[in-house]
Design a protein around this motif. Structure first.
Motif, PDB file in Angstrom:
ATOM      1  N   VAL A 112       0.844  -1.192   0.000  1.00  0.00           N
ATOM      2  CA  VAL A 112       0.000   0.000   0.000  1.00  0.00           C
ATOM      3  C   VAL A 112       0.881   1.244   0.000  1.00  0.00           C
ATOM      4  N   TYR A 113       0.626   2.122  -0.972  1.00  0.00           N
ATOM      5  CA  TYR A 113       1.353   3.373  -1.126  1.00  0.00           C
ATOM      6  C   TYR A 113       0.380   4.538  -0.940  1.00  0.00           C
ATOM      7  N   THR A 114       0.920   5.691  -0.614  1.00  0.00           N
ATOM      8  CA  THR A 114       0.120   6.907  -0.536  1.00  0.00           C
ATOM      9  C   THR A 114       0.139   7.603  -1.888  1.00  0.00           C
ATOM     10  N   LYS A 115      -1.025   8.031  -2.361  1.00  0.00           N
ATOM     11  CA  LYS A 115      -1.088   8.816  -3.590  1.00  0.00           C
ATOM     12  C   LYS A 115      -0.661  10.245  -3.278  1.00  0.00           C
ATOM     13  N   PHE A 116       0.377  10.713  -3.944  1.00  0.00           N
ATOM     14  CA  PHE A 116       0.892  12.053  -3.657  1.00  0.00           C
ATOM     15  C   PHE A 116       0.314  13.094  -4.611  1.00  0.00           C
ATOM     16  N   ALA A 117       0.450  12.859  -5.922  1.00  0.00           N
ATOM     17  CA  ALA A 117      -0.023  13.819  -6.923  1.00  0.00           C
ATOM     18  C   ALA A 117       0.086  13.189  -8.302  1.00  0.00           C
ATOM     19  N   HIS A 118      -0.555  13.807  -9.257  1.00  0.00           N
ATOM     20  CA  HIS A 118      -0.323  13.474 -10.663  1.00  0.00           C
ATOM     21  C   HIS A 118       0.664  14.493 -11.233  1.00  0.00           C
ATOM     22  N   ALA A 119       1.622  13.992 -11.984  1.00  0.00           N
ATOM     23  CA  ALA A 119       2.590  14.854 -12.660  1.00  0.00           C
ATOM     24  C   ALA A 119       2.143  15.005 -14.112  1.00  0.00           C
ATOM     25  N   VAL A 120       1.961  16.246 -14.536  1.00  0.00           N
ATOM     26  CA  VAL A 120       1.500  16.539 -15.894  1.00  0.00           C
ATOM     27  C   VAL A 120       2.616  17.276 -16.629  1.00  0.00           C
ATOM     28  N   PHE A 121       2.990  16.771 -17.799  1.00  0.00           N
ATOM     29  CA  PHE A 121       4.115  17.345 -18.519  1.00  0.00           C
ATOM     30  C   PHE A 121       4.020  17.002 -19.996  1.00  0.00           C
ATOM     31  N   SER A 122       4.911  17.556 -20.779  1.00  0.00           N
ATOM     32  CA  SER A 122       4.976  17.264 -22.206  1.00  0.00           C
ATOM     33  C   SER A 122       6.333  16.671 -22.520  1.00  0.00           C
ATOM     34  N   LEU A 123       6.333  15.610 -23.321  1.00  0.00           N
ATOM     35  CA  LEU A 123       7.580  14.965 -23.711  1.00  0.00           C
ATOM     36  C   LEU A 123       7.431  14.444 -25.137  1.00  0.00           C
ATOM     37  N   ASN A 124       8.431  14.732 -25.973  1.00  0.00           N
ATOM     38  CA  ASN A 124       8.361  14.356 -27.384  1.00  0.00           C
ATOM     39  C   ASN A 124       7.089  14.902 -28.042  1.00  0.00           C
ATOM     40  N   ASP A 125       6.719  16.131 -27.620  1.00  0.00           N
ATOM     41  CA  ASP A 125       5.540  16.822 -28.152  1.00  0.00           C
ATOM     42  C   ASP A 125       4.230  16.109 -27.833  1.00  0.00           C
ATOM     43  N   GLN A 126       4.252  15.266 -26.798  1.00  0.00           N
ATOM     44  CA  GLN A 126       3.053  14.544 -26.391  1.00  0.00           C
ATOM     45  C   GLN A 126       2.710  14.872 -24.935  1.00  0.00           C
ATOM     46  N   PRO A 127       1.431  15.128 -24.644  1.00  0.00           N
ATOM     47  CA  PRO A 127       1.037  15.353 -23.257  1.00  0.00           C
ATOM     48  C   PRO A 127       1.103  14.050 -22.464  1.00  0.00           C
ATOM     49  N   CYS A 128       1.613  14.127 -21.241  1.00  0.00           N
ATOM     50  CA  CYS A 128       1.779  12.933 -20.406  1.00  0.00           C
ATOM     51  C   CYS A 128       1.252  13.218 -19.004  1.00  0.00           C
ATOM     52  N   ARG A 129       0.832  12.158 -18.347  1.00  0.00           N
ATOM     53  CA  ARG A 129       0.318  12.280 -16.980  1.00  0.00           C
ATOM     54  C   ARG A 129       0.683  11.000 -16.234  1.00  0.00           C
ATOM     55  N   LEU A 130       1.368  11.142 -15.111  1.00  0.00           N
ATOM     56  CA  LEU A 130       1.807   9.989 -14.329  1.00  0.00           C
ATOM     57  C   LEU A 130       1.485  10.202 -12.855  1.00  0.00           C
ATOM     58  N   LEU A 131       1.131   9.121 -12.195  1.00  0.00           N
ATOM     59  CA  LEU A 131       0.851   9.162 -10.768  1.00  0.00           C
ATOM     60  C   LEU A 131       2.143   9.052  -9.971  1.00  0.00           C
ATOM     61  N   ILE A 132       2.327   9.965  -9.028  1.00  0.00           N
ATOM     62  CA  ILE A 132       3.446   9.906  -8.083  1.00  0.00           C
ATOM     63  C   ILE A 132       2.936   9.271  -6.795  1.00  0.00           C
ATOM     64  N   VAL A 133       3.655   8.284  -6.291  1.00  0.00           N
ATOM     65  CA  VAL A 133       3.284   7.650  -5.028  1.00  0.00           C
ATOM     66  C   VAL A 133       4.376   7.894  -3.997  1.00  0.00           C
ATOM     67  N   LYS A 134       3.990   7.749  -2.744  1.00  0.00           N
ATOM     68  CA  LYS A 134       4.933   7.977  -1.642  1.00  0.00           C
ATOM     69  C   LYS A 134       4.957   6.760  -0.742  1.00  0.00           C
ATOM     70  N   LEU A 135       6.159   6.346  -0.386  1.00  0.00           N
ATOM     71  CA  LEU A 135       6.361   5.270   0.579  1.00  0.00           C
ATOM     72  C   LEU A 135       7.422   5.750   1.553  1.00  0.00           C
ATOM     73  N   ALA A 136       7.034   5.893   2.833  1.00  0.00           N
ATOM     74  CA  ALA A 136       7.918   6.510   3.824  1.00  0.00           C
ATOM     75  C   ALA A 136       8.268   7.923   3.335  1.00  0.00           C
ATOM     76  N   ASN A 137       9.551   8.229   3.141  1.00  0.00           N
ATOM     77  CA  ASN A 137       9.939   9.557   2.679  1.00  0.00           C
ATOM     78  C   ASN A 137      10.403   9.557   1.227  1.00  0.00           C
ATOM     79  N   THR A 138      10.014   8.529   0.470  1.00  0.00           N
ATOM     80  CA  THR A 138      10.433   8.412  -0.918  1.00  0.00           C
ATOM     81  C   THR A 138       9.258   8.662  -1.854  1.00  0.00           C
TER      82      THR A 138
END
Length: 212
Positions: A112-138
């Protein structure tokens, strides 16, 4: 079954901090932190190469290394360092800071991880969205992309976020530091699998590759 730990957390967070404070140089390349900061691309490449050499040394010599046959280990394989894969992401935090994510492990168990945020960015001219998770202080991103099961490990790769570059609204994602989990090198480790939403349609030709 030995549990996978996020790869060399202590060692590489120190290395990331050193790299972060070393990179910034005037007038060469706009950094992902802000328009007032720049990084020198050649210095950046040299630092990435040096960090990879240190990682190979660890895997070849350290008792905590997951490599079974250290004498036969000749080093990891990577895509060449490319500053274009060091990007700024806008963060979309969760209103409920207690949201959890149940992550499947490679041995069939769950963590079980904590949901921290979604990261929204552009790469290779494509919109991207990834989930960031947190475990302890990582803070980490578990992801797959169009290279998975071809040029990179089919089970996905990991990317840790340097806390020094993490704010409430933005983060630096440096895919040159994307790495394989321990279970790639040693079947006795159990590794978290990326959630379905963290599958990118584009090829992330940066970071660690996969070698049989």
């Amino acid at each position: 079954m030995i549990r996978n730990k996020f790869f060399l957390i202590g060692l590489f967070l120190v290395a990331l901090a050193v790299i972060y404070y070393t990179f910034f140089d005037s007038g060469n390349m706009t950094s992902a932190v802000g328009p007032e900061e720049t990084i020198n691309p050649e210095t950046y490449r040299q630092q990435v190469v040096a960090s990879r050499a240190e990682k190979d040394k660890f895997l070849r010599t350290d008792a905590e290394s997951p490599i079974i046959d250290k004498k036969a280990f000749t080093g990891l394989t990577y895509f060449g360092p490319d500053p274009a894969y060091r990007v700024t992401a806008r963060l979309e935090p969760f209103a409920d800071k207690t949201q959890k994510l149940v992550v499947k492990m490679s041995d069939g168990s769950e963590e079980v991880y904590t949901k921290f945020a979604h990261a929204v960015f552009s790469l290779n001219d494509q919109p991207c969205r990834l989930l960031i998770v947190k475990l302890a202080n990582t803070y980490s991103i578990l992801f797959r992309d169009a290279t998975s099961n071809k040029e990179t490990y089919g089970g996905g790769r990991y990317l840790e976020l340097d806390p020094a570059t993490l704010t409430d609204t933005h983060a630096i994602l440096d895919f040159n530091k994307a790495y394989n989990p321990y279970c790639v090198y040693n079947h006795t480790y159990s590794c978290p699998l990326p959630p379905a939403e963290n599958t990118l349609p584009i090829a992330i030709k940066a970071g660690e590759r996969y070698k049989e």
